[in-house]
Design an enzyme around this catalytic site. Structure first.
Site, PDB file in Angstrom:
ATOM      1  CE1 TYR A 155      -2.646  -3.306   1.299  1.00  0.00           C
ATOM      2  CE2 TYR A 155      -4.301  -1.611   0.975  1.00  0.00           C
ATOM      3  CZ  TYR A 155      -3.961  -2.933   1.110  1.00  0.00           C
ATOM      4  OH  TYR A 155      -4.923  -3.885   1.059  1.00  0.00           O
TER       5      TYR A 155
ATOM      6  CE  LYS B  60       2.045 -17.609   1.358  1.00  0.00           C
ATOM      7  NZ  LYS B  60       1.575 -18.963   1.609  1.00  0.00           N
TER       8      LYS B  60
END
Ligand code: NAD
Length: 420
Positions: free
Chosen positions: A160, A227
């Site tokens: 972002y 992740k």
């Protein structure tokens, strides 16, 4: 001359900060931004409910003095097309605690997203989403009552950050050349390229906030979701820095899952919060299969975006999930859904998301009695099956009411509780 449309109520007083703590007067000025689309409908309904609860809880001893701030379409009308005026930004800073409805980002207005701009401009680095089940709300789970988590999503970095290069552009070619020729990277020609920065500073302040919250609210665990098995130096590093904060700054209050089993034989001591981590993909599965194993969740921006909507869906959807964007002190509570333009001005939608964001705001300023009145009134209304259209279509024998009608039902319940 700069345009000014803000008026702070003279009878109210500003929240201040002393010794790193918020000091809340009995007549605080809180900001509100009604928002676009369905925003005005839900904001008008919620303001009435919040005020009724505060009145019921404290009579004339406490009262919120609301200051309307302008952002989005309403700001554009007033400030010659400016959707995020400087004086709104300044007021959000000065008032410290505010609440907002959903906002449209006009296409071509020079903003990637108004909400992302708001978070980045005020450095509201934690997006906090408490998700719990309210008995009677339609849910796709067999045991939705097992869901009770608070998600801390990092709000300022990750993909972002806006570092993106369009396929075929001159910038992309430059980055491609550098990556391939100097860094030895291999990827297909003409790829669009996005950069995912994750810093120790950004990760640690987010995890620090999540652990503090867990300590202050007697929560049992903080799960770092990442992740890191694939993206080792970003997602993996987030997890590593999260454990580092826990160990270095909260060593007396926290233990790892490994220590829980090795040192405490799997029995969690009352005074310790367990810090654990899970890979993002398995976390989606676990939140469906064993949601009671999770409590506070701290995660990176994109994981948090997906995960908060998915978990909200488990307990009734984004129509009732509340949220807030919080920095070191400044907090902007918000409805988590969008502007649902097709329902604008129909007095139809569910005000639940904004309503509970306001409940969290009342808790944030320590006005728990008023917050509890609203939650209890909500449970009673749902128990009587008085609901807006979105829940009515999933329930048998429900009484469908409008947005304002739902607010009326809550206010009657709140007033009745005072007489009970
Ligand atoms: P949305 O959340 O506005 O609407 C999707 C659907 O969800 C609606 O059609 C409606 O069926 C349902 N819904 C949403 N809120 C509801 C409520 N309170 N009660 C009952 N049903 C509700 O999402 P979208 O259509 O993807 O986005 C519309 C606009 O909102 C876009 O301009 C987008 O940029 C903006 N948006 C703003 C925010 C924000 O301000 N925080 C968040 C998401 C989207």
């Amino acid at each position: 001359m700069p345009i000014t449309h803000l008026k702070f109520p003279e009878s109210g007083a500003k929240i201040t900060i002393q010794n790193n703590q918020l000091v809340i007067p009995n007549n605080p000025i809180l900001g509100y931004i009604q928002g676009d689309g369905i925003g005005p409908d839900i904001m008008q309904a919620c303001l009435r409910v919040w005020d009724a609860a505060v009145l019921q809880a404290y009579q004339d001893k406490r009262k919120i003095h609301w200051a309307e701030l302008f952002m989005g379409e309403k700001a554009a009308e007033k400030y010659q097309g400016n959707i995020f005026p400087d004086e709104t930004r300044q007021a959000l800073q000065d008032l410290i605690v505010s609440i907002k409805g959903p906002l449209t980002t006009p296409i071509g207005g020079g903003f990637r997203s108004l909400n992302v701009t708001l978070r980045q401009t005020l450095d509201l680095y934690a997006c906090v989403r408490p998700v719990r089940y309210y008995s009677g709300v339609p849910s796709p789970l067999r045991h939705p009552e097992l869901v009770d988590v608070v998600i801390f999503r990092e709000n300022t970095e990750d993909v972002y950050a806006g570092i993106e290069y369009q396929s075929g552009s001159a910038e992309m070619r430059k980055v491609e050349k550098f990556l391939k020729e100097e860094m030895g990277a291999t990827f297909f020609e003409n790829s669009g390229i996005g950069v995912k920065p994750i810093s120790p500073f950004g990760s640690k302040r987010l995890v620090r906030k999540a652990i503090k919250y867990a300590i202050d609210n007697n929560r049992k665990s903080v799960t770092l979701v990442h992740k890191g098995n694939i993206m080792k130096y970003t997602e993996g590093a987030f997890c590593h820095w999260g454990y580092e904060v826990a160990r270095e700054e909260f060593g007396d209050d926290t233990i790892t899952e490994d220590q829980l089993h090795r040192k405490y034989n799997g029995k969690q001591p009352e005074s310790k919060i367990v810090i654990k981590d899970r890979i993002a993909d398995i976390m989606f599965q676990l939140m469906l299969l064993r949601p009671n194993e999770f409590d506070v969740i701290a995660t990176t921006n994109l994981n948090g975006d997906y995960l908060s909507d998915a978990i909200a869906a488990e307990v009734g959807g984004i129509g009732i999930a509340p949220g807030a964007n919080i920095g070191d002190y400044i907090a902007v509570f918000e409805a988590t859904h969008g502007t649902a333009p097709k329902y604008a001005n129909l007095d139809k939608v569910n005000p639940g998301s904004l309503l509970f964001s306001g409940v969290n705001m009342l808790e944030h300023i320590g006005w728990n009695e008023a917050a509890n009145l609203i939650t209890t009134a909500y449970l009673l209304a749902i128990d009587k099956k008085i609901v807006t259209y979105d829940f009515a279509r999933q329930m048998e024998n429900a009484t469908e009411v409008s947005t304002s009608g739902f607010a009326d039902a809550l206010i009657s319940q709140i007033e009745e509780m005072g007489h009970g």
